[in-house]
Design a protein around this motif. Structure first.
Motif, PDB file in Angstrom:
ATOM      1  N   ASN A 181      23.399  14.267  -8.856  1.00 16.86           N
ATOM      2  CA  ASN A 181      23.750  13.297  -7.825  1.00 16.86           C
ATOM      3  C   ASN A 181      23.507  11.873  -8.324  1.00 16.86           C
ATOM      4  OD1 ASN A 181      23.054  11.479  -5.500  1.00 16.86           O
ATOM      5  ND2 ASN A 181      23.632  13.266  -4.283  1.00 16.86           N
ATOM      6  N   GLN A 217      11.808  12.841 -14.412  1.00 22.12           N
ATOM      7  CA  GLN A 217      12.180  14.179 -14.855  1.00 22.12           C
ATOM      8  C   GLN A 217      12.029  14.329 -16.367  1.00 22.12           C
ATOM      9  OE1 GLN A 217      15.721  15.820 -13.140  1.00 22.12           O
ATOM     10  NE2 GLN A 217      16.084  17.227 -14.827  1.00 22.12           N
ATOM     11  N   GLU A 259      11.995  22.163  -8.905  1.00 25.68           N
ATOM     12  CA  GLU A 259      13.391  22.588  -8.739  1.00 25.68           C
ATOM     13  C   GLU A 259      14.118  21.704  -7.740  1.00 25.68           C
ATOM     14  OE1 GLU A 259      12.811  26.632  -7.621  1.00 25.68           O
ATOM     15  OE2 GLU A 259      12.027  27.208  -9.603  1.00 25.68           O
ATOM     16  N   SER A 260      13.421  21.287  -6.697  1.00 29.23           N
ATOM     17  CA  SER A 260      14.039  20.410  -5.701  1.00 29.23           C
ATOM     18  C   SER A 260      14.409  19.073  -6.315  1.00 29.23           C
ATOM     19  CB  SER A 260      13.089  20.203  -4.519  1.00 29.23           C
ATOM     20  OG  SER A 260      12.814  21.428  -3.863  1.00 29.23           O
ATOM     21  N   PRO A 307      18.434  19.668   3.268  1.00 33.95           N
ATOM     22  CA  PRO A 307      18.805  19.992   1.884  1.00 33.95           C
ATOM     23  C   PRO A 307      19.935  19.111   1.354  1.00 33.95           C
ATOM     24  CG  PRO A 307      19.680  21.638   3.407  1.00 33.95           C
ATOM     25  CD  PRO A 307      18.756  20.761   4.199  1.00 33.95           C
ATOM     26  N   GLY A 308      19.745  18.592   0.134  1.00 31.66           N
ATOM     27  CA  GLY A 308      20.812  17.868  -0.548  1.00 31.66           C
ATOM     28  C   GLY A 308      21.075  16.453  -0.093  1.00 31.66           C
ATOM     29  N   GLU A 348      14.866  18.386  -9.606  1.00 33.22           N
ATOM     30  CA  GLU A 348      15.890  18.570 -10.642  1.00 33.22           C
ATOM     31  C   GLU A 348      17.284  18.704 -10.036  1.00 33.22           C
ATOM     32  OE1 GLU A 348      13.628  20.796 -14.327  1.00 33.22           O
ATOM     33  OE2 GLU A 348      14.176  21.990 -12.559  1.00 33.22           O
ATOM     34  N   ALA A 349      17.356  19.265  -8.854  1.00 29.27           N
ATOM     35  CA  ALA A 349      18.656  19.484  -8.221  1.00 29.27           C
ATOM     36  C   ALA A 349      19.368  18.177  -7.884  1.00 29.27           C
ATOM     37  CB  ALA A 349      18.475  20.310  -6.944  1.00 29.27           C
ATOM     38  N   TYR A 350      18.635  17.063  -7.848  1.00 27.62           N
ATOM     39  CA  TYR A 350      19.241  15.781  -7.512  1.00 27.62           C
ATOM     40  C   TYR A 350      19.733  14.995  -8.728  1.00 27.62           C
ATOM     41  CZ  TYR A 350      17.877  15.848  -2.574  1.00 27.62           C
ATOM     42  OH  TYR A 350      17.768  16.150  -1.238  1.00 27.62           O
TER      43      TYR A 350
END
Length: 374
Positions: free
Chosen positions: A72, A99, A64-65, A21-22, A67-69
């Motif tokens: 960053n 995106q 969602e995975s 993750p991340g 978009e979370a980046y």
């Protein structure tokens, strides 16, 4: 056939997202990835795979995975982390532009436009090129282009479409023309790189960085050319770009080995253990798919391109995919990064994974990746 390969790819992608993750994949020897920070040229491919997975099956987990980046990637731009190179398009077309295209996110669009501006800073008007690597006064790289940059130009063409700022278009167009003139040889093969005098812009010589030798044809470079010139044609409708892509594709096809997945250089002596580059074949498959959108049914080259596409994809799925290795982090075996530099000559390549998945979902559902707006 494509369905099963896609299903396996999505399972492995989900496993990677959950297990790491991340963080983002980096190339390392040993048939695995090293997971870490956003500080190389390759991280966008991983995010692009998430967007392909979401578009294919509409599973919100992948959306969602991805978009979370975005934060960053935005932070990397603002702090200018390891961005003194031309691969801004690889990073931001497959993250921010993707995106925006899928969700309409205004924040993602703004990040992508900021990235285009960073790429513009690499324009060298006295030469008429986008400098590949390093700072402007770099004694070795200050006047160098490489064929890979063709896949970074779509970010500039996209920025022109969004803003109507002519500079984005003009820079991308001029660099594509320079690449066509200096990187493509008369027989349809290609140089990896070309050097110019950074003081007066005079052409010096073609050469290589990752190929077998200066006069050889690095297969991944040839693949970048096939796809890159086809995309340049899509944006500009400049007919010579389409013809150049076709010439490069014919050369690639004519030099494919019996098992239809290329070695790392077309001119390297082939013996037991000579590394392949499955990523070059995956990129070429995407390039052929793009070419086929523009080639008329009556064009004499069309059948050959269709047959080569089918042979390549069947070979990748049946003989190079990791479907027989459930725990694998990569999708394609036998990719090579920098054989000449003895760096990961036979391993997973995240860009190979991305283009393999892009080709599969384009074949199965017509999903075309993120190099342009539908």
């Amino acid at each position: 056939m494509w369905n099963a390969a896609i299903a396996d790819a999505l399972v492995k992608l989900r496993q990677n997202i959950v297990k790491h993750p991340g963080v983002l994949p980096h190339i390392i020897e040993g048939q695995r990835y090293e997971w870490g920070e956003n500080n190389d040229w390759i991280e966008g491919f991983y995010i692009g795979m998430m967007w392909l997975a979401y578009e294919y099956g509409q599973d919100p987990f992948y959306k969602e995975s991805a978009e979370a980046y975005l934060a960053n990637f935005k932070d990397r731009l603002e702090r200018h982390v390891a961005l003194d190179h031309h691969d801004i398009g690889f990073l931001y077309s497959l993250s921010a532009v993707a995106q925006w295209r899928v969700t309409g996110s205004s924040e993602a669009k703004e990040v992508a436009l900021q990235a285009a501006d960073v790429l513009l800073e690499r324009w060298r008007p006295q030469i008429g090129i986008i400098q590949a690597w390093g700072l402007e006064d770099d004694p070795e790289n200050g006047g160098r282009i490489i064929i890979d940059c063709l896949l970074n130009l779509p970010l500039l063409f996209w920025a022109y479409e969004q803003t109507q700022n002519q500079k984005y278009y003009d820079v991308a167009m001029r660099h594509a023309l320079a690449s066509q003139k200096f990187l493509v040889r008369g027989d349809g093969s290609s140089y990896h790189t070309f050097y110019f005098d950074r003081a007066n812009g005079n052409a010096i010589r073609g050469g290589t960085h990752q190929g077998h030798e200066d006069g050889s044809t690095w297969t991944r470079g040839q693949a970048w050319g096939i796809y890159g010139f086809a995309l340049a044609y899509r944006y500009t409708k400049h007919e010579p770009f389409l013809e150049t892509s076709k010439r490069l594709a014919k050369y690639f096809i004519e030099h494919m080995p019996e098992d239809n997945v290329v070695y790392w250089d077309f001119d390297v002596p082939v013996e037991a253990g000579t590394p392949r580059d499955s990523s070059a074949s995956a990129i070429t498959a995407c390039g052929l798919l793009e070419l086929l959108e523009w080639i008329a049914e009556e064009d004499s080259s069309r059948q050959g391109f269709e047959e080569a596409l089918g042979r390549t994809m069947r070979a990748l799925v049946e003989n190079y995919a990791t479907t027989d290795i459930p725990e694998a982090e990569g999708l394609l075996k036998h990719g090579s990064y920098h054989v000449r530099g003895d760096r990961a000559p036979d391993d997973y390549m995240i860009w190979g994974d991305y283009f393999y998945l892009e080709a599969l979902v384009r074949l199965e559902k017509g999903i075309k990746g993120y190099w342009y707006v539908k």
